[in-house]
Design an enzyme around this catalytic site. Sequence first.
Site, PDB file in Angstrom:
ATOM      1  N   GLY A  81       0.798  -1.228   0.000  1.00  0.00           N
ATOM      2  CA  GLY A  81       0.000   0.000   0.000  1.00  0.00           C
ATOM      3  C   GLY A  81       0.825   1.269   0.000  1.00  0.00           C
ATOM      4  O   GLY A  81       0.285   2.352  -0.174  1.00  0.00           O
ATOM      5  N   CYS A 139     -27.582  -9.417 -16.294  1.00  0.00           N
ATOM      6  CA  CYS A 139     -27.040  -9.006 -17.596  1.00  0.00           C
ATOM      7  C   CYS A 139     -28.018  -9.409 -18.699  1.00  0.00           C
ATOM      8  O   CYS A 139     -28.516 -10.532 -18.726  1.00  0.00           O
ATOM      9  CB  CYS A 139     -25.693  -9.687 -17.831  1.00  0.00           C
ATOM     10  SG  CYS A 139     -25.091  -9.546 -19.523  1.00  0.00           S
ATOM     11  N   CYS A 184     -26.135 -12.358 -20.987  1.00  0.00           N
ATOM     12  CA  CYS A 184     -25.795 -13.682 -20.465  1.00  0.00           C
ATOM     13  C   CYS A 184     -26.594 -14.046 -19.218  1.00  0.00           C
ATOM     14  O   CYS A 184     -26.472 -15.161 -18.718  1.00  0.00           O
ATOM     15  CB  CYS A 184     -24.299 -13.785 -20.193  1.00  0.00           C
ATOM     16  SG  CYS A 184     -23.769 -12.911 -18.713  1.00  0.00           S
ATOM     17  N   CYS A 230     -23.031  -7.059 -18.987  1.00  0.00           N
ATOM     18  CA  CYS A 230     -21.790  -7.235 -18.230  1.00  0.00           C
ATOM     19  C   CYS A 230     -20.755  -6.217 -18.689  1.00  0.00           C
ATOM     20  O   CYS A 230     -20.538  -6.023 -19.882  1.00  0.00           O
ATOM     21  CB  CYS A 230     -21.193  -8.620 -18.484  1.00  0.00           C
ATOM     22  SG  CYS A 230     -22.030  -9.956 -17.669  1.00  0.00           S
ATOM     23  N   CYS A 283     -18.832 -12.353 -19.922  1.00  0.00           N
ATOM     24  CA  CYS A 283     -20.127 -12.444 -20.598  1.00  0.00           C
ATOM     25  C   CYS A 283     -20.054 -13.444 -21.764  1.00  0.00           C
ATOM     26  O   CYS A 283     -20.907 -14.318 -21.905  1.00  0.00           O
ATOM     27  CB  CYS A 283     -20.516 -11.060 -21.104  1.00  0.00           C
ATOM     28  SG  CYS A 283     -22.263 -10.901 -21.517  1.00  0.00           S
TER      29      CYS A 283
END
Lengths: 288, 257
Positions: free
Chosen positions: A32, A241, A244, A266, A272
């Site tokens: 970080g 979605c 899909c 998606c 997808c």
Amino acid sequence: MTAETGYNFAYLDEGTKRMIRRAILKAIAIPGYQVPFASREMPMPYGWGTGGVQVTAAILGKSDVLKVIDQGSDDTTNAVSIRAFFARTAEVAVTTRTRDATVIQTRHRIPEAPLHASQVLVYQVPIPEPLRFLEPRETETRQLHALAEYGLMHVKLYEDIARHGHIATTYAYPVEVAGRYVMDPSPTPKFDNPKMDDCPALQLFGAGREKRIYAVPPYTRVRSLDFEDHPFRVQTFDRPCALCGAEGVYLDEVLLDDAGGRMFVCSDTDHCEERRADGPIGMEAAHA
Amino acid sequence: MSAPLLQARGLTKRYGARTACADVSFDLDPGEVLAIVGESGSGKSTLLSLIATELAPDSGHVAYRMRDGVIRDLAALSEAERRALMRTDWGFVRQDAAKGLRMAVSAGGNVGERLMGAGARHYGTIRGTALDWLAKVEIAADRVDDPPTRFSGGMRQRLQIARNLVTGPRLVLMDEPTSGLDVSVQARLLDLIRGLVAELGLAVIIVTHDLAVARLLSHRVMVMRAGRVIETGLTDQVLDDPAEPYTQLLVSSVLAA
């Protein structure tokens, strides 16, 4: 694709790659923490992923398989040109399939498919400093990181709740890494924040213009900041979605015509396509 | 008498050949209000910056009795300790509110910042405390989400006071808190400061060029001229019966309304 001659493997010279690798190693050692590095001019404008490209160039080997996504998509300009860049300068294999890739360079998304331990996710970062818009002085933000004084980050979240009634930050949502440094996860939607936590893949972040590299090592605790009475929550979508039928994934709104027609699909195009190839079919496809 | 809260010894600061502050020593007891008066350029603000550890003195030191009773030399504190002290046990009300506030952050956020810095992570509690403090400094509850850019000068100073007092400090430094405000607003602000100081038992070091402010708020006065303390004593004594010619001049320069 024809290879470029006259360039070193993966465009950057070996000295530069060593310099970047040293920064990456330091970044991994201090999860970080933003490590300064001598960012180079790249053959693309700032804001197009110069940081991510330098990190990718430094870690790429001949046997790597590269995937590049931009907003989850494999076929937008940014993704296509960066993929082509490395196909020509490093002649590495490229793919759009998440599970086949060993290096995934991304702008603004983490793939929906779970990442595994042999993968590296490289983020393109525009503004690495999470405190930047609250504290403009770089000397002061470094001091705040050094002393772990992160009260200011909560002031931003406080302001969100005071103004909107909930934490309205939806992207670049600040996270605490390994219980120490607060980090900007780049402008990914906060939907993707939980995927960073305890992730088996190595996550590297490159900011070219700001000359910073930072990292989340595999299996590291990544906690999204929040308040006790306003806990962190991801966005939810009220429909699957349209292509899909996937639920619990991040969706993009696509306008279909001038009459207000739209559908939600998606954002991760590979996810997808794989789902559609495997069978499940969305509502729109069923009606077609 | 308990040990002093703060001890300054031989504080000296030079800017090149110019001496801004020469060999200043004083003690401050808990709950005591000390006014530093003098004309512009007399070294008042430099002295305040030295006490606040914003400037390093060329010589001399400041010792402070921490909450655990241990007396520490402020210059010997680590950066983390120093900053923690400044944002919990000390306050600093500045002449220019824009330097003491976050102008882009709401009033509630300004007050809550110190709480969040101290580790508060419950929004409801932080907001409740902020509202309490805004009420104490007479800012209406419906202004809690306004940024200080939309506040008047007097409100900004009151917001600064709330922001500083929210963590229950024992010592507050004030640099000309009422200058630039019109007279009626000044009077209300002074009244408010006097009430809070008495209620909370705060020790205060207040820098002012306005002798009326010193008379109204302070127990003791230090008169500065050209970087030196030329007279010090109880406020009434110094202002009613000044010993030094310069102090006599200052006192006699005040316009009577």
